[in-house]
Design a protein around this motif. Structure first.
Motif, PDB file in Angstrom:
ATOM      1  N   GLU A   1      12.313   9.291  10.361  1.00 13.96           N
ATOM      2  CA  GLU A   1      10.963   9.857  10.333  1.00 13.96           C
ATOM      3  C   GLU A   1       9.917   8.772  10.066  1.00 13.96           C
ATOM      4  N   MET A   2      10.218   7.849   9.149  1.00 16.63           N
ATOM      5  CA  MET A   2       9.309   6.715   8.915  1.00 16.63           C
ATOM      6  C   MET A   2       9.175   5.905  10.189  1.00 16.63           C
ATOM      7  N   ASN A   3      10.299   5.630  10.844  1.00  9.56           N
ATOM      8  CA  ASN A   3      10.292   4.801  12.044  1.00  9.56           C
ATOM      9  C   ASN A   3       9.467   5.440  13.168  1.00  9.56           C
ATOM     10  N   ASP A   4       9.510   6.752  13.286  1.00  8.20           N
ATOM     11  CA  ASP A   4       8.696   7.435  14.305  1.00  8.20           C
ATOM     12  C   ASP A   4       7.205   7.216  14.033  1.00  8.20           C
ATOM     13  N   ALA A   5       6.780   7.396  12.777  1.00  8.35           N
ATOM     14  CA  ALA A   5       5.361   7.207  12.425  1.00  8.35           C
ATOM     15  C   ALA A   5       4.964   5.740  12.582  1.00  8.35           C
ATOM     16  N   TYR A   6       5.832   4.834  12.165  1.00  7.31           N
ATOM     17  CA  TYR A   6       5.580   3.399  12.285  1.00  7.31           C
ATOM     18  C   TYR A   6       5.441   3.010  13.760  1.00  7.31           C
ATOM     19  N   THR A   7       6.358   3.488  14.586  1.00  2.37           N
ATOM     20  CA  THR A   7       6.330   3.160  16.018  1.00  2.37           C
ATOM     21  C   THR A   7       5.029   3.626  16.663  1.00  2.37           C
ATOM     22  N   ALA A   8       4.605   4.838  16.363  1.00  5.48           N
ATOM     23  CA  ALA A   8       3.342   5.341  16.910  1.00  5.48           C
ATOM     24  C   ALA A   8       2.182   4.444  16.484  1.00  5.48           C
ATOM     25  N   PHE A   9       2.181   4.018  15.225  1.00  2.00           N
ATOM     26  CA  PHE A   9       1.110   3.166  14.700  1.00  2.00           C
ATOM     27  C   PHE A   9       1.074   1.810  15.400  1.00  2.00           C
TER      28      PHE A   9
ATOM     29  N   ASP B   1       6.719  14.460   2.711  1.00  4.91           N
ATOM     30  CA  ASP B   1       6.645  14.221   4.159  1.00  4.91           C
ATOM     31  C   ASP B   1       6.529  12.723   4.417  1.00  4.91           C
ATOM     32  N   VAL B   2       7.651  12.064   4.673  1.00  3.91           N
ATOM     33  CA  VAL B   2       7.626  10.607   4.830  1.00  3.91           C
ATOM     34  C   VAL B   2       6.841  10.174   6.067  1.00  3.91           C
ATOM     35  N   GLY B   3       6.817  10.995   7.114  1.00  2.00           N
ATOM     36  CA  GLY B   3       6.023  10.657   8.296  1.00  2.00           C
ATOM     37  C   GLY B   3       4.538  10.641   7.975  1.00  2.00           C
ATOM     38  N   GLY B   4       4.056  11.671   7.291  1.00  2.00           N
ATOM     39  CA  GLY B   4       2.656  11.732   6.875  1.00  2.00           C
ATOM     40  C   GLY B   4       2.309  10.637   5.893  1.00  2.00           C
ATOM     41  N   GLN B   5       3.231  10.351   4.977  1.00  2.00           N
ATOM     42  CA  GLN B   5       2.984   9.279   4.014  1.00  2.00           C
ATOM     43  C   GLN B   5       2.953   7.920   4.706  1.00  2.00           C
ATOM     44  N   THR B   6       3.814   7.720   5.685  1.00  2.00           N
ATOM     45  CA  THR B   6       3.831   6.447   6.411  1.00  2.00           C
ATOM     46  C   THR B   6       2.520   6.247   7.170  1.00  2.00           C
TER      47      THR B   6
ATOM     48  N   GLN C   1       0.851  -1.181   0.000  1.00  2.00           N
ATOM     49  CA  GLN C   1       0.000   0.000   0.000  1.00  2.00           C
ATOM     50  C   GLN C   1       0.886   1.229   0.000  1.00  2.00           C
ATOM     51  N   GLY C   2       0.386   2.281  -0.609  1.00  2.00           N
ATOM     52  CA  GLY C   2       1.121   3.532  -0.647  1.00  2.00           C
ATOM     53  C   GLY C   2       0.333   4.641   0.013  1.00  2.00           C
ATOM     54  N   PRO C   3       0.860   5.855  -0.061  1.00  2.00           N
ATOM     55  CA  PRO C   3       0.258   7.000   0.627  1.00  2.00           C
ATOM     56  C   PRO C   3      -0.847   7.680  -0.179  1.00  2.00           C
ATOM     57  N   GLN C   4      -1.838   6.901  -0.563  1.00  2.00           N
ATOM     58  CA  GLN C   4      -2.953   7.448  -1.332  1.00  2.00           C
ATOM     59  C   GLN C   4      -4.193   7.564  -0.465  1.00  2.00           C
ATOM     60  N   ASP C   5      -4.934   8.624  -0.681  1.00  2.00           N
ATOM     61  CA  ASP C   5      -6.239   8.764  -0.072  1.00  2.00           C
ATOM     62  C   ASP C   5      -7.154   7.746  -0.751  1.00  2.00           C
ATOM     63  N   PRO C   6      -7.822   6.868   0.000  1.00  2.00           N
ATOM     64  CA  PRO C   6      -8.628   5.822  -0.627  1.00  2.00           C
ATOM     65  C   PRO C   6      -9.852   6.342  -1.373  1.00  2.00           C
ATOM     66  N   PHE C   7     -10.287   7.547  -1.075  1.00  2.00           N
ATOM     67  CA  PHE C   7     -11.496   8.068  -1.700  1.00  2.00           C
ATOM     68  C   PHE C   7     -11.212   8.901  -2.940  1.00  2.00           C
ATOM     69  N   THR C   8     -10.087   9.641  -2.909  1.00  2.00           N
ATOM     70  CA  THR C   8      -9.756  10.484  -4.063  1.00  2.00           C
ATOM     71  C   THR C   8      -8.692   9.863  -4.956  1.00  2.00           C
ATOM     72  N   GLY C   9      -7.911   8.922  -4.410  1.00  2.00           N
ATOM     73  CA  GLY C   9      -6.801   8.338  -5.158  1.00  2.00           C
ATOM     74  C   GLY C   9      -5.575   9.233  -5.204  1.00  2.00           C
ATOM     75  N   GLU C  10      -5.660  10.416  -4.606  1.00  2.00           N
ATOM     76  CA  GLU C  10      -4.535  11.356  -4.613  1.00  2.00           C
ATOM     77  C   GLU C  10      -3.453  10.910  -3.625  1.00  2.00           C
ATOM     78  N   PHE C  11      -2.204  11.120  -4.018  1.00  2.00           N
ATOM     79  CA  PHE C  11      -1.096  10.877  -3.104  1.00  2.00           C
ATOM     80  C   PHE C  11      -1.051  12.012  -2.097  1.00  2.00           C
ATOM     81  N   VAL C  12      -0.881  11.668  -0.814  1.00  2.00           N
ATOM     82  CA  VAL C  12      -0.935  12.647   0.268  1.00  2.00           C
ATOM     83  C   VAL C  12       0.468  12.998   0.755  1.00  2.00           C
ATOM     84  N   ALA C  13       0.553  14.073   1.502  1.00  2.00           N
ATOM     85  CA  ALA C  13       1.759  14.500   2.210  1.00  2.00           C
ATOM     86  C   ALA C  13       3.005  14.522   1.319  1.00  2.00           C
ATOM     87  N   PRO C  14       2.977  15.275   0.228  1.00  2.00           N
ATOM     88  CA  PRO C  14       4.156  15.328  -0.647  1.00  2.00           C
ATOM     89  C   PRO C  14       5.412  15.724   0.121  1.00  2.00           C
TER      90      PRO C  14
END
Length: 140
Positions: A96-104, A55-60, A40-53
Motif C-alpha cells: 500500500e505504501m509502494n502504491d502511494a509512493y509510485t503515484a507520487f 491508512d498507510v496509503g493516505g499517510q504516505t 517527515q511524517g503524516p502530519q497536517d502542516p497547519f494543524t499538526g494533527e496526524f492524518v489518515a489513522p
C-alpha cells in the motif's frame, strides 16, 4: 527558504508547508548543491494533527507532500531527489505504501528517472505514525 546561514555555508530550510520540527532538528539543511530533508511524517502542516489513522496509503501521500514542501522551500523539486528513505512500522504495509509512493514519483518525476529508495522496517516516534520519509536532493 530561511536566511539562517550557519557555519561553513549551511543553510537551514524552513517552510510552513510542512509540520514544524517537534524536537531539535531542522526541516531541511542545504549546503552547496545538497539538500537533506529531515524525516517527515503524516502530519497536517497547519494543524499538526496526524492524518489518515490506520491508512498507510493516505499517510504516505501526506508524508510525501510534506517532503515536497521542504524540497521546494530549499530550491529543489522531486526531480532533484537522489534518494528517498522510507521507514515503515509493518512489512504488511509495504504494498500500500509502494502504491502511494509510485503515484507520487510518477507524477513528480516527468523525466522518468526515478530516485533511489531504501525501505526500512522500524518503530516510529508517534504511535499513530505508520510511515516516515526523508530525502536527499542535489540542487542545481
Amino acid at each position: 527558504m530561511s536566511d539562517a546561514t550557519g557555519p561553513a555555508g549551511k543553510l537551514e530550510i524552513r517552510t510552513d508547508g510542512a509540520p514544524a520540527p517537534a524536537w531539535a532538528f531542522s526541516q531541511g539543511v542545504r549546503k552547496g548543491p545538497l539538500l537533506q530533508v529531515s524525516g517527515q511524517g503524516p502530519q497536517d502542516p497547519f494543524t499538526g494533527e496526524f492524518v489518515a489513522p490506520g491508512d498507510v496509503g493516505g499517510q504516505t501521500a501526506r508524508t510525501l507532500a510534506n517532503v515536497k514542501a521542504v524540497l521546494l522551500a530549499g530550491g529543489a523539486t522531486v526531480e532533484d531527489v537522489l534518494m528517498f528513505r522510507v521507514y515503515l512500522t509493518d512489512r504488511a504495509h509495504f504494498a500500500e505504501m509502494n502504491d502511494a509512493y509510485t503515484a507520487f514519483v510518477e507524477e513528480n518525476c516527468p523525466s522518468g528517472v526515478l530516485p533511489c529508495r531504501t525501505t526500512v522496517f522500524v518503530g516510529l516516534p508517534h504511535a499513530s505514525m505508520l510511515v516516515e520519509v526523508d530525502a536527499l536532493a542535489a540542487v542545481g
